[in-house]
Motif scaffolding. Structure first.
Motif, PDB file in Angstrom:
ATOM      1  N   SER A 193       0.831  -1.200   0.000  1.00 17.24           N
ATOM      2  CA  SER A 193       0.000   0.000   0.000  1.00 17.24           C
ATOM      3  C   SER A 193       0.872   1.260   0.000  1.00 17.24           C
ATOM      4  O   SER A 193       0.470   2.284  -0.533  1.00 17.24           O
ATOM      5  CB  SER A 193      -0.994  -0.007   1.166  1.00 17.24           C
ATOM      6  N   TYR A 194       2.082   1.143   0.540  1.00 11.12           N
ATOM      7  CA  TYR A 194       3.000   2.284   0.447  1.00 11.12           C
ATOM      8  C   TYR A 194       3.252   2.647  -1.016  1.00 11.12           C
ATOM      9  O   TYR A 194       3.217   3.812  -1.407  1.00 11.12           O
ATOM     10  CB  TYR A 194       4.323   1.965   1.143  1.00 11.12           C
ATOM     11  N   GLU A 195       3.479   1.622  -1.811  1.00 12.54           N
ATOM     12  CA  GLU A 195       3.760   1.868  -3.230  1.00 12.54           C
ATOM     13  C   GLU A 195       2.578   2.533  -3.933  1.00 12.54           C
ATOM     14  O   GLU A 195       2.753   3.326  -4.845  1.00 12.54           O
ATOM     15  CB  GLU A 195       4.090   0.535  -3.925  1.00 12.54           C
ATOM     16  N   GLN A 196       1.366   2.132  -3.516  1.00 17.93           N
ATOM     17  CA  GLN A 196       0.186   2.782  -4.080  1.00 17.93           C
ATOM     18  C   GLN A 196       0.222   4.282  -3.830  1.00 17.93           C
ATOM     19  O   GLN A 196      -0.028   5.093  -4.708  1.00 17.93           O
ATOM     20  CB  GLN A 196      -1.104   2.245  -3.435  1.00 17.93           C
ATOM     21  N   TYR A 197       0.546   4.594  -2.570  1.00 12.53           N
ATOM     22  CA  TYR A 197       0.524   6.005  -2.163  1.00 12.53           C
ATOM     23  C   TYR A 197       1.643   6.794  -2.805  1.00 12.53           C
ATOM     24  O   TYR A 197       1.468   7.952  -3.173  1.00 12.53           O
ATOM     25  CB  TYR A 197       0.653   6.094  -0.643  1.00 12.53           C
ATOM     26  N   ALA A 198       2.811   6.160  -2.914  1.00 13.82           N
ATOM     27  CA  ALA A 198       4.009   6.903  -3.309  1.00 13.82           C
ATOM     28  C   ALA A 198       3.857   7.582  -4.670  1.00 13.82           C
ATOM     29  O   ALA A 198       4.490   8.598  -4.935  1.00 13.82           O
ATOM     30  CB  ALA A 198       5.221   5.972  -3.307  1.00 13.82           C
ATOM     31  N   HIS A 199       2.998   7.007  -5.531  1.00 15.08           N
ATOM     32  CA  HIS A 199       2.939   7.558  -6.880  1.00 15.08           C
ATOM     33  C   HIS A 199       1.596   8.187  -7.223  1.00 15.08           C
ATOM     34  O   HIS A 199       1.229   8.295  -8.382  1.00 15.08           O
ATOM     35  CB  HIS A 199       3.307   6.465  -7.874  1.00 15.08           C
ATOM     36  N   LEU A 200       0.897   8.580  -6.175  1.00 14.57           N
ATOM     37  CA  LEU A 200      -0.371   9.283  -6.375  1.00 14.57           C
ATOM     38  C   LEU A 200      -0.136  10.638  -7.039  1.00 14.57           C
ATOM     39  O   LEU A 200       0.937  11.206  -6.919  1.00 14.57           O
ATOM     40  CB  LEU A 200      -1.035   9.488  -5.022  1.00 14.57           C
ATOM     41  N   ALA A 220      -4.735  12.846 -15.790  1.00 16.25           N
ATOM     42  CA  ALA A 220      -3.587  13.657 -15.389  1.00 16.25           C
ATOM     43  C   ALA A 220      -3.923  14.513 -14.175  1.00 16.25           C
ATOM     44  O   ALA A 220      -3.128  14.677 -13.258  1.00 16.25           O
ATOM     45  CB  ALA A 220      -3.151  14.544 -16.544  1.00 16.25           C
ATOM     46  N   ALA A 221      -5.132  15.049 -14.174  1.00 18.31           N
ATOM     47  CA  ALA A 221      -5.514  15.971 -13.105  1.00 18.31           C
ATOM     48  C   ALA A 221      -5.961  15.249 -11.837  1.00 18.31           C
ATOM     49  O   ALA A 221      -5.621  15.658 -10.732  1.00 18.31           O
ATOM     50  CB  ALA A 221      -6.628  16.888 -13.594  1.00 18.31           C
ATOM     51  N   GLY A 222      -6.710  14.196 -11.988  1.00 21.61           N
ATOM     52  CA  GLY A 222      -7.327  13.623 -10.790  1.00 21.61           C
ATOM     53  C   GLY A 222      -7.065  12.156 -10.544  1.00 21.61           C
ATOM     54  O   GLY A 222      -7.633  11.567  -9.628  1.00 21.61           O
ATOM     55  N   GLY A 223      -6.212  11.562 -11.363  1.00 18.45           N
ATOM     56  CA  GLY A 223      -5.929  10.155 -11.147  1.00 18.45           C
ATOM     57  C   GLY A 223      -6.965   9.251 -11.800  1.00 18.45           C
ATOM     58  O   GLY A 223      -8.061   9.686 -12.112  1.00 18.45           O
ATOM     59  N   ILE A 224      -6.570   8.008 -11.996  1.00 14.33           N
ATOM     60  CA  ILE A 224      -7.449   7.063 -12.679  1.00 14.33           C
ATOM     61  C   ILE A 224      -8.731   6.857 -11.905  1.00 14.33           C
ATOM     62  O   ILE A 224      -9.801   6.713 -12.479  1.00 14.33           O
ATOM     63  CB  ILE A 224      -6.723   5.720 -12.890  1.00 14.33           C
ATOM     64  N   ASN A 283       2.233  13.019 -20.018  1.00 15.90           N
ATOM     65  CA  ASN A 283       3.211  12.602 -19.022  1.00 15.90           C
ATOM     66  C   ASN A 283       2.558  12.316 -17.677  1.00 15.90           C
ATOM     67  O   ASN A 283       2.856  11.309 -17.034  1.00 15.90           O
ATOM     68  CB  ASN A 283       4.282  13.675 -18.828  1.00 15.90           C
ATOM     69  N   LEU A 284       1.658  13.175 -17.290  1.00 17.69           N
ATOM     70  CA  LEU A 284       1.045  12.985 -15.973  1.00 17.69           C
ATOM     71  C   LEU A 284       0.222  11.706 -15.931  1.00 17.69           C
ATOM     72  O   LEU A 284       0.215  10.999 -14.928  1.00 17.69           O
ATOM     73  CB  LEU A 284       0.186  14.204 -15.612  1.00 17.69           C
ATOM     74  N   SER A 285      -0.461  11.393 -17.032  1.00 21.39           N
ATOM     75  CA  SER A 285      -1.223  10.151 -16.986  1.00 21.39           C
ATOM     76  C   SER A 285      -0.302   8.948 -17.165  1.00 21.39           C
ATOM     77  O   SER A 285      -0.565   7.878 -16.631  1.00 21.39           O
ATOM     78  CB  SER A 285      -2.365  10.156 -18.002  1.00 21.39           C
ATOM     79  N   TYR A 286       0.788   9.145 -17.868  1.00 27.07           N
ATOM     80  CA  TYR A 286       1.772   8.062 -17.942  1.00 27.07           C
ATOM     81  C   TYR A 286       2.241   7.654 -16.551  1.00 27.07           C
ATOM     82  O   TYR A 286       2.317   6.479 -16.218  1.00 27.07           O
ATOM     83  CB  TYR A 286       2.977   8.474 -18.789  1.00 27.07           C
ATOM     84  N   GLU A 287       2.509   8.641 -15.745  1.00 23.36           N
ATOM     85  CA  GLU A 287       2.979   8.356 -14.375  1.00 23.36           C
ATOM     86  C   GLU A 287       1.939   7.579 -13.579  1.00 23.36           C
ATOM     87  O   GLU A 287       2.270   6.726 -12.764  1.00 23.36           O
ATOM     88  CB  GLU A 287       3.321   9.654 -13.650  1.00 23.36           C
ATOM     89  N   GLN A 288       0.668   7.911 -13.818  1.00 22.26           N
ATOM     90  CA  GLN A 288      -0.397   7.168 -13.146  1.00 22.26           C
ATOM     91  C   GLN A 288      -0.327   5.694 -13.513  1.00 22.26           C
ATOM     92  O   GLN A 288      -0.400   4.817 -12.666  1.00 22.26           O
ATOM     93  CB  GLN A 288      -1.779   7.676 -13.580  1.00 22.26           C
ATOM     94  N   TYR A 289      -0.195   5.472 -14.807  1.00 25.72           N
ATOM     95  CA  TYR A 289      -0.209   4.100 -15.286  1.00 25.72           C
ATOM     96  C   TYR A 289       1.023   3.334 -14.840  1.00 25.72           C
ATOM     97  O   TYR A 289       0.946   2.158 -14.513  1.00 25.72           O
ATOM     98  CB  TYR A 289      -0.268   4.095 -16.811  1.00 25.72           C
ATOM     99  N   ALA A 290       2.163   4.033 -14.861  1.00 27.01           N
ATOM    100  CA  ALA A 290       3.428   3.349 -14.637  1.00 27.01           C
ATOM    101  C   ALA A 290       3.490   2.656 -13.279  1.00 27.01           C
ATOM    102  O   ALA A 290       4.187   1.664 -13.108  1.00 27.01           O
ATOM    103  CB  ALA A 290       4.581   4.338 -14.784  1.00 27.01           C
TER     104      ALA A 290
END
Lengths: 203, 203, 203, 203
Positions: free
Chosen positions: C110-117, D28-32, D108-115
């Motif tokens: 769950s840490y990993e979930q949070y870390a990339h929010l 990008a703005a609010g997360g998946i 980029n911002l949504s890429y980070e979400q997915y990654a």
DNA sequence: GATGAATGAGTGTTCATTCAT
DNA sequence: CATGAATGAACACTCATTCAT
């Protein structure tokens, strides 16, 4: 009937009927509730919008199909209805109804869907039903007037002697009774005799 | 709280049944296809979400109502079904069916909807139907075994002699026949005699 | 830490933490988006309403869990962080991070979930993150001040030398790299030397 | 009509891509987890139902966006990836990754979400990821084969030398480090030298 | 304090219908 | 005439939150 053009006197190819047949097929397979305009369009091979050139809306399509199906059924059942004695006419109709009701044809299956609908579109449909089943009505009235049939309302006589024909057909179609030609003939005869006024034994 | 409370010791008012009765009412009025969860919620006076505490989904609500309606009908019709002679039992059931079918009660009206559905939920529902109508089945079998009834499948005898009861009831309910107590008694008697093996006149 | 009561000094049994642990477990398994209050209640063995005695709403539950998880991670990683030389301290933390990140424990997952929010709850969380990772911050600052580390912002040094620890752990946990103790030691050493200012060969 | 039209020969304005870009922006703005079909529809300026002409359901929209974003990123980063020496290629990719990761662009911002998603849709997505990052994979393998890079799994080398690029970009984007071109160049060089096998001083 | 039934706004999705082409 | 992309109201269903007990 509402055919418009025939090819070889047989298959209707105008869009109106194409759509009607498509709807009939879908209703037979999945019930009225499973009818979507898109499906009808696909099955008929036309675009969804095209349906609206021929039918005001979904309700009218359903209503028109109902009329159409009803007249198809009546045509099948009441061919040659006026030939012969009361008994011959009765039994001919009974057997035709039965044979028709046993079919898995789209027309029959969608007819059954319609036949037991709540109370929709009552007035017009009721009139059509009346007209179509008029030959039967007449048959019963004649029988009553001649003092041959029990003194009941024609519709009651219908319920008593004709509904069993459809009911048995349905039971066979659904696999609840095994089909047996002799039994059907017996049943038909039972139904015929049921509504006769018993004649005192002559001795 | 949702303990069961009674009004006059009769109607249950827990949410589960409240919802079932609401659905029944809507189906009676507008058919199964016109059943939306929101309507049920409104009619039952609960929030839409509440329905889902009592029923997994719409399908289960419909299925459970079907079961419920079926057993209500059976209970109404088969009370005291084992008392008396074959004839008494037959006629009692015939009349009860008729009386029941004539009603405009939500239960009866939604029963009619269900009774003529295409082929849905076959396995379980068919089993329930079989169980519930077992008294009738037994009646016909006894008659056949005793050589009193025509030698036909019980279901065929049912089609011939019982379906008219419902069919007439429907016709009366829909205003196609005027109700007349004497006619009903006559019709009932006709149906009874129809499936009897005629005995040769003794003299 | 936010334990309230201990049983045998070990397991927390107040509802607050029970709920937190339940949430952690669910997030680890299904991600933050798969967290429903009902699930948390079930997993924690309390009623849904009970959660609201301990947390204002879902957001606060998530936020508090985030804090909690963050401090658990920090505690695990920074134990004894001040013992020994710069190199010993760096490598001890690197290895602990790596070992921690390899785990499939609810806390780590769950840490990993949070870390990339995205950027949620920034201000408070950022402060907490700063405080918790302060030992690391200090380590890098010392190194820079002593002229041992490359002249970069501590956070940059962290990115260069510490993120690989977590990244490799993640890759191993996901099965992208096979675990091999020697490789890890090598990687750790590479990361350490990477941020050192190269000393000219003495000869 | 939905033929593809271009603005300045660059941005596609067919509905499919319009929807994809809208979804990207929202993620990008609010997360998946903050993605609702209604929002996407609003943002894209289409009706909710329209989305379903282009994507089977929400899952497929997300999946397709993921593919799309992934390939956009790869295209940006791996342009001209085969030109020059190992060092030139490495540093070019490192800098492009860094520049890309610093952007606040929806992509980029949504890429980070997915990654950093838990483990969803693994098989297909993993394959795509592999293909797209294949140039990088090849770079590391060449380096290892030539005895220039440390003898580690390419993915480990990636973790050690490339993840810092993204990590620093993220830190800068989030305002944790102030941007400084010289520092970036230094960091890039540090990462490059980190994975080299040290050559003995020639004297 | 603790419960869990009830709520109702919100979700993803479908589908009859329209209309520019 | 015919098309089918687009619409948006309506649908089944979920879920954070409340509150009477």
């Amino acid at each position: 009937m509402n055919e418009r053009s025939f090819i070889l006197g047989f298959i209707m190819h105008n869009k109106h009927d194409l759509i009607l047949r498509a709807a009939e097929k879908i209703i037979a397979a999945g019930g009225i509730q499973g009818l979507s305009m898109q499906q009808v369009a696909n099955e008929a091979g036309v675009a969804a919008g095209t349906i609206y050139r021929y039918f005001k809306d979904k309700n009218e399509l359903i209503l028109e199909l109902r009329r159409d199906v009803l007249s198809q059924v009546a045509n099948s059942i009441f061919a040659d209805h006026d030939q012969g004695s009361l008994e011959q006419r009765f039994k001919r109709i009974w057997m035709k109804m039965h044979d028709y009701g046993k079919q898995r044809s789209p027309t029959n299956l969608s007819y059954e869907q319609y036949a037991h609908l709540p109370e929709s579109n009552t007035e017009e449909i009721r009139t059509i039903e009346m007209q179509l089943f008029e030959p039967l009505q007449r048959l019963f009235q004649e029988g009553v007037e001649q003092g041959v049939f029990q003194p009941l309302h024609p519709r009651a006589l219908y319920s008593i002697s004709m509904e069993p024909s459809m009911a048995m057909a349905r039971a066979i179609r659904r696999g609840l009774i095994e089909y047996n030609a002799k039994d059907i003939t017996l049943a038909c005869d039972i139904c015929w005799r049921a509504i006769l006024i018993p004649t005192p034994p002559t001795n």
